[in-house]
Scaffold this motif. Sequence first.
Motif, short mmCIF file in Angstrom:
data_model
loop_
_atom_site.label_atom_id
_atom_site.label_comp_id
_atom_site.label_asym_id
_atom_site.label_seq_id
_atom_site.Cartn_x
_atom_site.Cartn_y
_atom_site.Cartn_z
N CYS A 19 0.86 -1.18 0.00
CA CYS A 19 0.00 0.00 0.00
C CYS A 19 0.90 1.24 0.00
CB CYS A 19 -0.88 -0.06 1.24
SG CYS A 19 -1.63 1.51 1.67
N CYS A 22 0.67 3.19 3.81
CA CYS A 22 1.29 2.65 5.02
C CYS A 22 2.52 1.79 4.70
CB CYS A 22 0.28 1.85 5.83
SG CYS A 22 -0.26 0.35 4.99
N CYS A 33 -4.97 0.01 1.23
CA CYS A 33 -5.87 -0.41 2.30
C CYS A 33 -7.08 0.54 2.36
CB CYS A 33 -5.22 -0.34 3.68
SG CYS A 33 -3.51 -0.83 3.73
N CYS A 36 -6.34 3.38 4.62
CA CYS A 36 -5.36 4.31 4.08
C CYS A 36 -5.96 5.20 3.00
CB CYS A 36 -4.16 3.57 3.53
SG CYS A 36 -3.17 2.82 4.84
#
Length: 241
Positions: A19, A22, A33, A36
């Motif tokens: 991702c 993160c 995510c 996120c």
Amino acid sequence: MRGGVVKNYLIDLLYPRRCPVCQDAAPYGEEICPECRKRLPYIRGPVCLRCGRPVREGEALCADCAEIRHDFDAAVSGFLYDDVMREAVAALKYKGRKEYGRVLGRLLYACTEKKLRRFRAEAVVPVPVHAKKKRERGYNQAELIAREVAEGLKKPLLADALIRTKYTKAMKTLSAKARRTNLRSAFEIGPGFVPVRSALIVDDIYTTGSTADACAAVLKEAGVKEVFAVTLAVGISTSDL
Ligand SMILES: [Zn+2]
Ligand SMILES: [Zn+2]
């Protein structure tokens, strides 16, 4: 085909996609995510009609654009260059996270599509990096982002329409004026150029607009009538707002 699906599944299990926010493994089948995604610093509210930078309510142009005449016709950005974007872009540029180019490019296209379509650009042109830098990095991050934009708009990606002839050092420490002078002669028309009436330049960060201006000036000298720009993120200090 089925073999390909199984193979992709295995690749995802073994090497999960990371991702860009993160930097951890993204959930299976996702590029980012869900939590996120919510942290992405989308530009909301009024923006400068010329450069796409956030402005105060009721303002048409930002302080920069009220003073400088840009060589590009209009620019838009998808995100603010905040800590989230800073890390994602740093990973893409300096930590070999090539796959972020695709994810970020898609996110950018999704949130700027309407504005980009209004530009009616005939071709998409990434801001080039110097050949030496491209060799070291293995790719041009702007080209990865531009590929997604071109695919979304269904317009040709002219990857080598521009080349960077000067190996410029990081210019963060230079004043806006010094950047401008430094960049003036940094770009030239490259072998991938084809004559078009209008083009859309793609870059990762918009700071002063001097890169977009330098590229637009070269394209216009080569006969392109209208040059627009889209950048992933726009640099802004909170004191500007
Ligand atoms: Zn994440
Ligand atoms: Zn502006």
